[in-house]
Design a protein around this motif. Structure first.
Motif: not given
Length: 263
Positions: A11, A40-42, A44, A85, A90-91, A93
């Motif tokens: 992160e 990976v996402d915001t 990260k 990911a 993105t992961y 869910q």
């Protein structure tokens, strides 16, 4: 020597210029290879790393812990979710209470196909259930994943083009490398004993079986949801509720609405 793979995710607290370059330089100085990298996402970033021995990762981790601008989120041998990911950014869910249940929305069809294709490639028995409302893309995704995995798919029961209920297979179809697709609602409502005998034979094979509407399927059989290795839920959006009463009613009325293929 074959590279040992690790998944590294961190992160970012302060995305200063040159941060990624510093981390990449550190990785290079330690003799570690960056195999794949992606956001990976915001705030990260994930990396799939390759090294000759685990001591390189131990040294890498100790140095990272001295850096103020980032925090290590994951540093481990990569799981399937980690690989996807970093591939898709993105992961997937996952249900917090039921770890074998994975959730997707229609916008995630590409990632869903990739996920199922990786499952199909794994050797041996796999029983996969997929939930979702009509026309959300269940059958489309299973067929596409079979193609990606270089597997032959066979409909044991289906409403894809016309209603299909099979009571036997021909000799070359008894192949553990095939993907067998069963429509739980159609089998539940319309099948005879010969069809169910075939289903039992297929369920005993060391192969991939995909059951659409698994909750309905287990009502008619000796199987339970505990027998499933993976449950996939596919929705048009995150707030959509999967209501089997509506799905069943559409099937009773003769609507061929289970497929995303329109001919």
């Amino acid at each position: 020597m074959e590279l040992i793979e690790w998944y590294f995710e961190y992160e970012i607290h302060k995305n200063r210029p040159g941060l990624l370059g510093d981390i990449a330089s550190l990785i290079g100085m330690l003799g570690i290879n960056i195999l794949t990298i992606n956001g990976v996402d915001t705030m990260k970033r994930g990396m799939l790393l390759g090294c000759d021995n685990d001591d390189q990762i131990t040294r890498f981790e100790s140095i990272l812990n001295t850096m103020d601008n980032i925090t290590i989120i994951k540093l481990r041998k990569p799981t399937l979710r980690d690989r996807l990911a970093v591939r898709h950014g993105t992961y997937i869910q996952r249900d917090e209470d039921d770890k074998k249940t994975f959730r997707f929305v229609r916008d995630d069809l590409g990632m869903l196909v990739d996920f199922m294709a990786e499952l199909f490639k794994m050797p041996g028995h796999k029983l996969i259930g997929i939930r979702g409302m009509p026309r959300v893309g269940k059958t489309e995704s299973v067929v596409a994943a079979s193609v990606c995995a270089n597997k032959r798919w066979l409909f044991v029961s289906s409403t894809l083009i016309k209603q299909t209920l099979r009571s036997q297979l021909i000799e070359d179809e008894y192949n553990s490398d095939n993907v067998f697709i069963i429509d739980g609602i159609l089998s539940h409502r319309r099948a005879n004993e010969q069809h169910w005998q075939l289903v039992r034979e297929i369920m005993a094979m060391s192969s991939v079986k995909v059951v659409e509407h698994p909750d309905v399927f287990v009502q008619q059989t000796e199987y339970s949801l505990d027998d499933f290795d993976y449950i996939i839920e596919l929705r048009n959006d995150e707030n959509e509720e999967i209501k089997y009463e509506l799905v069943d009613q559409m099937n009773k009325n003769g609507h061929n609405s289970f497929s995303m293929f329109d001919f």
